[in-house]
Design an enzyme around this catalytic site. Structure first.
Site, PDB file in Angstrom:
ATOM      1  N   SER A  63      40.984  29.792  39.832  1.00 33.85           N
ATOM      2  CA  SER A  63      40.310  29.634  38.210  1.00 33.85           C
ATOM      3  C   SER A  63      41.590  28.080  38.867  1.00 33.85           C
ATOM      4  O   SER A  63      42.728  28.128  39.575  1.00 33.85           O
ATOM      5  CB  SER A  63      41.532  30.268  37.277  1.00 33.85           C
TER       6      SER A  63
HETATM    7  N1  SAM Z   1      41.281  35.266  40.400  1.00 37.30           N
HETATM    8  C1  SAM Z   1      40.507  34.368  41.805  1.00 37.30           C
HETATM    9  C2  SAM Z   1      41.684  33.368  42.245  1.00 37.30           C
HETATM   10  O1  SAM Z   1      43.118  33.187  42.270  1.00 37.30           O
HETATM   11  O2  SAM Z   1      40.982  32.785  43.565  1.00 37.30           O
HETATM   12  C3  SAM Z   1      39.592  33.703  40.900  1.00 37.30           C
HETATM   13  C4  SAM Z   1      38.257  34.762  40.052  1.00 37.30           C
HETATM   14  S1  SAM Z   1      36.914  34.281  39.404  1.00 37.30           S
HETATM   15  C5  SAM Z   1      37.739  33.046  38.625  1.00 37.30           C
HETATM   16  C6  SAM Z   1      36.901  35.536  39.500  1.00 37.30           C
HETATM   17  C7  SAM Z   1      36.218  37.113  40.015  1.00 37.30           C
HETATM   18  O3  SAM Z   1      35.797  38.188  39.429  1.00 37.30           O
HETATM   19  C8  SAM Z   1      35.361  36.467  40.728  1.00 37.30           C
HETATM   20  O4  SAM Z   1      35.445  36.205  42.378  1.00 37.30           O
HETATM   21  C9  SAM Z   1      34.114  37.599  40.517  1.00 37.30           C
HETATM   22  O5  SAM Z   1      33.155  37.981  41.836  1.00 37.30           O
HETATM   23  C10 SAM Z   1      34.992  38.837  39.869  1.00 37.30           C
HETATM   24  N2  SAM Z   1      34.486  39.813  39.526  1.00 37.30           N
HETATM   25  C11 SAM Z   1      33.565  39.778  38.724  1.00 37.30           C
HETATM   26  N3  SAM Z   1      33.282  40.948  37.658  1.00 37.30           N
HETATM   27  C12 SAM Z   1      33.512  41.796  38.785  1.00 37.30           C
HETATM   28  C13 SAM Z   1      34.098  43.240  38.820  1.00 37.30           C
HETATM   29  N4  SAM Z   1      33.815  44.147  37.957  1.00 37.30           N
HETATM   30  N5  SAM Z   1      35.123  44.313  39.945  1.00 37.30           N
HETATM   31  C14 SAM Z   1      35.675  43.083  40.324  1.00 37.30           C
HETATM   32  N6  SAM Z   1      35.572  41.132  40.311  1.00 37.30           N
HETATM   33  C15 SAM Z   1      34.626  41.319  39.488  1.00 37.30           C
END
Ligand code: SAM
Length: 222
Positions: A63
């Site tokens: 993000s």
């Molecule tokens: N917090 C992260 C960082 O600091 O790099 C960025 C997160 S990215 C914007 C969103 C993440 O949520 C992705 O890696 C995606 O694969 C994950 N995601 C989406 N749905 C999910 C779920 N149901 N459970 C766990 N992770 C999930």
């Protein structure tokens, strides 16, 4: 540990975040400690301190720093808080939470990203409990959590996550459609009759990758 050639860029970013309205000095100081360049691909290292989201592969992003700071400020993390993060991604947000003294649990649905985040966090000695799975179902074994942060956009507040939040706890989660979301700060409290109260403050307007899971968007979106 390699020489910290990015410290000046990092300080400039912190100044920018301050100008953009981030006030919590503890959050700014945590962001001034975590080396964002260690959480992005080799080709993106030079861009690590721009105020942009960056690709981490598998159609996912780390993000934008402003968004990380804003969400972390809303979360009101205290040292010793047990915090659940949904969407480990690169591991960067988890590292910020560790710098704030939290006990951090984080769930990622994409196995390759889980492995990469584990490597990133281990290299920098951040001790975070990680797992692969559907984060919309929370992590019952370690619940309740003082704080829950969801770093992907959801159609609603997943009931299971709200149930796993401690009384007095805060959940920060982007809620909306798949194009844009409002940031929800959800507080869980209890009234005199023992009834659970959910109160929500909302902040406009963010764009996240979708939260895909049983209590999020359908699996076949991706
Ligand atoms: N917090 C992260 C960082 O600091 O790099 C960025 C997160 S990215 C914007 C969103 C993440 O949520 C992705 O890696 C995606 O694969 C994950 N995601 C989406 N749905 C999910 C779920 N149901 N459970 C766990 N992770 C999930």
């Amino acid at each position: 540990m390699s020489e910290d050639i990015y410290s000046k860029k990092r300080e400039k970013l912190i100044e920018l975040l301050r100008e953009e309205g981030i006030k919590d000095e503890r959050v700014l100081s945590a962001m001034n400690k975590v080396r964002r360049e260690c959480f992005v691909d080799e080709t993106e290292k030079e861009n690590a301190y721009l105020n942009y989201p960056l690709s981490i592969g598998y159609s996912q992003t780390i993000s934008q720093p402003y968004t990380v700071a804003f969400m972390t400020e809303l979360l009101e993390v205290n040292p010793g808080d047990k915090v659940l993060e949904i969407g480990t991604g690169s591991g960067y947000q988890a590292a910020i939470l560790k710098e704030l003294g939290a006990d951090v649990y984080s769930i990622e649905r994409i196995y390759e990203l889980y492995l990469k985040a584990k490597e990133n966090l281990n290299k920098l000695n951040y001790n975070v409990t990680l797992k692969v799975g559907d984060g919309t179902l929370g992590w019952e074994e370690y619940s309740p959590f003082n704080k829950i942060i969801v770093t992907a956009g959801s159609p609603k507040i997943p009931d299971t996550l709200f149930n796993q939040l401690a009384i007095g706890g805060i959940m920060v989660i982007p809620v909306g459609d798949t194009y844009s979301q409002d940031m929800y700060k959800v507080r869980k409290s209890i009234d005199r009759n023992g009834k659970i109260i959910k109160s929500i403050e909302t902040y406009k307007e963010f764009v996240f990758v979708p939260l895909i899971g049983k209590e999020g968007w359908d699996y076949d979106l991706r």
